[in-house]
Design a protein around this motif. Structure first.
Motif, short mmCIF file in Angstrom:
data_model
loop_
_atom_site.label_atom_id
_atom_site.label_comp_id
_atom_site.label_asym_id
_atom_site.label_seq_id
_atom_site.Cartn_x
_atom_site.Cartn_y
_atom_site.Cartn_z
N LEU A 141 5.81 3.99 4.64
CA LEU A 141 5.68 3.31 3.34
C LEU A 141 4.63 4.00 2.47
CD1 LEU A 141 6.18 0.90 1.39
CD2 LEU A 141 4.44 -0.36 2.69
N LEU A 142 3.48 4.32 3.07
CA LEU A 142 2.41 4.99 2.33
C LEU A 142 2.86 6.37 1.84
CD1 LEU A 142 -0.60 4.08 4.67
CD2 LEU A 142 -0.09 3.10 2.42
N ALA A 143 3.60 7.08 2.68
CA ALA A 143 4.10 8.41 2.29
C ALA A 143 5.06 8.30 1.11
CB ALA A 143 4.78 9.08 3.49
N ALA A 144 5.89 7.26 1.11
CA ALA A 144 6.83 7.08 0.00
C ALA A 144 6.07 6.82 -1.30
CB ALA A 144 7.78 5.92 0.30
N ARG A 145 5.05 6.00 -1.23
CA ARG A 145 4.23 5.74 -2.44
C ARG A 145 3.53 7.02 -2.87
NH1 ARG A 145 1.26 0.33 -0.29
NH2 ARG A 145 2.98 -1.14 -0.48
N TRP A 146 2.97 7.73 -1.90
CA TRP A 146 2.26 8.97 -2.22
C TRP A 146 3.18 9.96 -2.93
CZ3 TRP A 146 2.76 14.11 -1.00
CH2 TRP A 146 1.64 14.94 -1.18
N GLU A 147 4.41 10.06 -2.45
CA GLU A 147 5.36 10.99 -3.06
C GLU A 147 5.72 10.57 -4.49
OE1 GLU A 147 8.56 11.24 -0.32
OE2 GLU A 147 7.45 12.49 1.11
#
Length: 298
Positions: free
Chosen positions: A259-265
């Motif tokens: 989830l954090l990676a998706a937001r970061w992207e």
């Protein structure tokens, strides 16, 4: 932190770190042939750091005190520069205990290495410009520059570079703050607020800091609207690496990490960056730090 970073990459957020980059620190240990037999610096190296390091600290203190008594942050800045020099404890304590002196009374012994003279003048401009250059600070810097043999042309170039560096830091820091807040948007109040405020305090110069910290205090959501358009690749990289470091600092589960990676992207795309490998460096750094800590427990 400044002392630990001194031999690796002195923190650019502190003035006088260009002086440290000129090897004016004992944290790097012995150099050259001597390093094959001992980690202890030579007496010549110790004398060099005492001379140039003490001058840099006294010059910094003179500039900061030119427009009034030093406040808590300015005292901490001076202490961080002293720590980065890696001097013996007695020398460091004595240097920390000194009171500000005027630029006209600063002792400059013998000829000054031109690269170190430049670094001291630029560090002085960085210190002055962080909260807006006061005419009294400008006068101190120009007198200091004259004493150490820096030409007026070089003084103005150092000023220009310092202003440009602070402007870039301000924009990069603002992007990093928004990145942390966006990625940790479901952790407020809490980690998303505390880490964003810490990032703003460390990265953004005082002159521009209030605006960024105010947005954190208002708890307004971060809107992806290309607010940070125009950042160069280096600035984007720094902001995104800080944001990812903040994202994984509490050791998220596999599902939460996704989830954090998706937001970061999403945030990276808004900055105009599509290099997902920018997350790799923080990951390696955290893994190495944890491995080092784990070894001490075995």
């Amino acid at each position: 932190m400044a002392r630990a970073l001194a031999p690796i990459s002195p923190p650019a957020t502190l003035p006088m770190m260009q002086v440290v980059r000129e090897k004016v620190t004992l944290e790097v240990g012995a150099r050259g042939l001597r390093s094959l037999f001992s980690s202890k610096p030579s007496e010549k190296e110790v004398t060099r750091v005492r001379r140039y390091g003490a001058l840099a600290v006294r010059a910094l203190r003179a500039v900061l005190a030119a427009d009034g008594p030093l406040d808590a942050e300015e005292r901490a800045t001076v202490a961080a520069v002293v720590a980065a020099l890696g001097l013996p404890e007695a020398d460091a304590n004595a240097l920390n205990a000194e009171t500000p002196v005027g630029a006209e009374t600063l002792d400059v012994y013998g000829d000054m290495d031109s690269s170190i003279a430049w670094a001291i003048v630029q560090g002085a401009w960085l210190a002055a410009a962080a909260d807006g250059i006061d005419p009294r600070e400008e006068q101190v810097i120009k007198l200091l520059a004259h004493k150490i043999g820096t030409t007026p042309t070089d003084v103005e170039e150092a000023r220009r570079q310092a202003q440009a560096q602070l402007d870039t830091r301000s924009k990069t820091g603002a992007a990093a703050v928004d990145g942390v807040r966006f990625v940790l948007s479901d952790r407020r109040p809490g980690l998303g607020v505390r880490v964003a405020a810490l990032v703003g305090t460390l990265m953004i110069p005082r002159r521009w800091r209030d605006e960024a910290l105010a947005s954190i205090g208002l708890d307004a959501p971060v809107t992806l609207a290309k607010r940070h358009d125009g950042l160069d690749a280096r600035a984007r990289s720094a902001a995104l690496r800080v944001a990812w470091t903040a994202a994984v600092m509490d050791d998220p589960s596999v599902a939460r990490r996704a989830l954090l990676a998706a937001r970061w992207e999403k945030f990276a795309h808004d900055l105009g960056e599509d290099d997902s490998t920018l997350r790799d460096l923080p990951e390696r750094w955290i893994a190495d730090a944890l491995a080092s800590a784990a070894r001490t427990l075995e």
